[in-house]
Design a protein around this motif. Structure first.
Motif, short mmCIF file in Angstrom:
data_model
loop_
_atom_site.label_atom_id
_atom_site.label_comp_id
_atom_site.label_asym_id
_atom_site.label_seq_id
_atom_site.Cartn_x
_atom_site.Cartn_y
_atom_site.Cartn_z
N THR A 117 0.83 -1.20 0.00
CA THR A 117 0.00 0.00 0.00
C THR A 117 0.87 1.25 0.00
O THR A 117 0.60 2.20 -0.72
CB THR A 117 -0.92 0.01 1.24
N GLN A 118 1.92 1.27 0.79
CA GLN A 118 2.83 2.40 0.80
C GLN A 118 3.48 2.61 -0.55
O GLN A 118 3.59 3.74 -1.03
CB GLN A 118 3.92 2.20 1.86
N ALA A 119 3.89 1.54 -1.19
CA ALA A 119 4.54 1.65 -2.50
C ALA A 119 3.58 2.26 -3.52
O ALA A 119 3.97 3.12 -4.32
CB ALA A 119 5.01 0.28 -2.97
N THR A 120 2.31 1.84 -3.51
CA THR A 120 1.34 2.37 -4.45
C THR A 120 1.09 3.84 -4.20
O THR A 120 1.05 4.66 -5.13
CB THR A 120 0.01 1.59 -4.34
N TYR A 132 4.20 5.93 -5.03
CA TYR A 132 4.33 5.95 -6.49
C TYR A 132 3.43 7.03 -7.09
O TYR A 132 3.86 7.82 -7.96
CB TYR A 132 3.97 4.57 -7.06
N ARG A 133 2.18 7.09 -6.63
CA ARG A 133 1.25 8.08 -7.18
C ARG A 133 1.72 9.51 -6.89
O ARG A 133 1.63 10.38 -7.74
CB ARG A 133 -0.15 7.86 -6.60
N ARG A 134 2.24 9.71 -5.68
CA ARG A 134 2.68 11.06 -5.32
C ARG A 134 3.96 11.44 -6.08
O ARG A 134 4.10 12.57 -6.56
CB ARG A 134 2.89 11.15 -3.82
N LEU A 135 4.89 10.51 -6.19
CA LEU A 135 6.10 10.78 -6.97
C LEU A 135 5.76 11.04 -8.43
O LEU A 135 6.31 11.97 -9.05
CB LEU A 135 7.05 9.58 -6.87
N SER A 150 2.98 12.17 -9.72
CA SER A 150 2.36 13.48 -9.83
C SER A 150 3.40 14.59 -9.74
O SER A 150 3.37 15.56 -10.52
CB SER A 150 1.31 13.66 -8.72
N ASP A 151 4.36 14.46 -8.84
CA ASP A 151 5.38 15.49 -8.68
C ASP A 151 6.29 15.57 -9.91
O ASP A 151 6.77 16.65 -10.26
CB ASP A 151 6.22 15.22 -7.43
N ILE A 152 6.55 14.45 -10.55
CA ILE A 152 7.36 14.46 -11.78
C ILE A 152 6.57 15.08 -12.92
O ILE A 152 7.06 15.96 -13.64
CB ILE A 152 7.81 13.03 -12.14
N LEU A 153 5.33 14.64 -13.12
CA LEU A 153 4.52 15.12 -14.24
C LEU A 153 4.23 16.61 -14.13
O LEU A 153 4.12 17.32 -15.14
CB LEU A 153 3.21 14.34 -14.33
N GLU A 154 4.08 17.11 -12.91
CA GLU A 154 3.75 18.52 -12.71
C GLU A 154 4.98 19.40 -12.52
O GLU A 154 4.86 20.59 -12.26
CB GLU A 154 2.80 18.66 -11.53
N ARG A 207 11.79 2.30 -3.22
CA ARG A 207 12.53 1.68 -4.32
C ARG A 207 11.57 0.98 -5.29
O ARG A 207 11.78 0.99 -6.50
CB ARG A 207 13.56 0.68 -3.77
N GLU A 208 10.52 0.38 -4.75
CA GLU A 208 9.52 -0.25 -5.62
C GLU A 208 8.83 0.79 -6.49
O GLU A 208 8.61 0.58 -7.69
CB GLU A 208 8.50 -1.00 -4.77
N ALA A 209 8.47 1.92 -5.89
CA ALA A 209 7.81 2.99 -6.64
C ALA A 209 8.74 3.55 -7.71
O ALA A 209 8.33 3.80 -8.85
CB ALA A 209 7.38 4.11 -5.68
N LEU A 210 10.02 3.74 -7.38
CA LEU A 210 10.98 4.26 -8.35
C LEU A 210 11.20 3.29 -9.50
O LEU A 210 11.35 3.70 -10.66
CB LEU A 210 12.31 4.57 -7.64
N ALA A 211 11.22 1.99 -9.19
CA ALA A 211 11.36 1.00 -10.25
C ALA A 211 10.18 1.05 -11.21
O ALA A 211 10.35 0.91 -12.44
CB ALA A 211 11.49 -0.40 -9.64
N GLN A 212 8.98 1.25 -10.67
CA GLN A 212 7.79 1.35 -11.52
C GLN A 212 7.85 2.60 -12.39
O GLN A 212 7.51 2.56 -13.58
CB GLN A 212 6.53 1.36 -10.66
N LEU A 213 8.31 3.72 -11.82
CA LEU A 213 8.44 4.94 -12.61
C LEU A 213 9.50 4.79 -13.69
O LEU A 213 9.35 5.32 -14.80
CB LEU A 213 8.79 6.11 -11.68
N ALA A 214 10.56 4.06 -13.39
CA ALA A 214 11.60 3.81 -14.40
C ALA A 214 11.03 2.97 -15.54
O ALA A 214 11.35 3.19 -16.71
CB ALA A 214 12.80 3.13 -13.76
N ALA A 215 10.18 1.99 -15.21
CA ALA A 215 9.57 1.16 -16.25
C ALA A 215 8.67 1.99 -17.16
O ALA A 215 8.52 1.68 -18.34
CB ALA A 215 8.77 0.03 -15.60
#
Length: 247
Positions: free
Chosen positions: A14-17, A20-23, A25-29, A55-63
């Motif tokens: 749950t934390q990773a999800t 991920y959403r907050r990261l 959003s911060d990248i896109l905006e 790290r899980e969230a960053l890996a998903q963003l990298a994908a």
């Protein structure tokens, strides 16, 4: 900034999800700048999440291509590449013009009403919260997304809609870099009104051409902003590399 898990147990998944959403959003905006080093310990303090979910969230963003993995050194926000952006704008022009033509051909009275309402809502909102300089208005950004979605919503091709949404999200990351360049000289409201009028008149050729011109105009402002940004970065690197005078 505190982080509240969305479930009572606050599980790592749950934390990773959530992070991920907050990261994302911060990248896109544009709050996390292109090329920025994403340090896990700093992010953990900012987002209130542990190293493993981060790290899980960053890996998903990298994908997704929004971050890039640095060999043995963590992650960075994906660079804002001018050549990549040119291809992105061309893809948007091709995909959204096709979706708009189909939307005009298939749209009913409900689609017309929704599009007209989306354009009116957007036109009433200030693009910047400060008339003297550009300060992003979240309400305008939300209405802007809703307008562009309303234009093509009746195309009856969900995968095409999803593709257009993904391209728009990626383009928004670049657009955040150029807003200060485009504001206030560009009359974006007039562009939106003209596109909506053509679509509601069922003039597919004119609507598609105006939409492509609108996207291309955004692309030109972004190109100028990226060139300035890259020139500034090159100047900074040269200054760092220049020999220092002896004391």
């Amino acid at each position: 900034m505190s982080f509240a898990p969305t479930s009572p147990n606050g599980s790592p998944d749950t934390q990773a999800t959530a992070v991920y959403r907050r990261l994302r959003s911060d990248i896109l905006e544009g709050r996390l700048a292109p090329g920025l080093r994403l340090k896990v310990q700093e992010l953990a303090g900012h987002y209130g999440a542990g190293p493993a979910p981060l790290r899980e969230a960053l890996a998903q963003l990298a994908a997704e291509g929004l971050a890039r993995r640095i060999e043995q050194r963590g992650f960075r926000v994906a660079d804002a590449d001018p050549a990549g952006f040119a291809g992105l704008i061309r893809s948007r022009c091709l995909a959204e013009a096709l979706a708009l033509r189909e939307s005009i051909a298939r749209g009913d009275a409900a689609w017309e009403d929704a599009l007209a309402a989306a354009e009116r809502r957007l036109a009433r909102l200030p693009r910047s919260t400060d008339p003297a300089r550009f300060v992003s208005n979240p309400a305008w950004e939300s209405a802007h997304r809703a307008f562009h979605h309303a234009l093509i919503a009746a195309c009856e091709a969900p995968p095409l809609l999803a593709f257009c949404d993904r391209l728009r999200e990626e383009a928004d990351r670049y657009r955040a870099l150029a807003n200060a360049v485009a504001y206030p000289g560009r009359d974006v409201a007039a562009e939106h009104a003209a596109i909506a009028e053509a679509a509601l008149d069922r003039d597919a050729d004119r609507a598609a051409a105006l939409l492509s011109e609108h996207l291309a105009a955004t692309g030109e402002f972004v190109r100028v902003a990226l060139e300035k940004r890259h020139a500034s970065q090159r100047g900074g690197r040269r200054a760092e590399a220049a020999p220092q005078p002896r004391a």
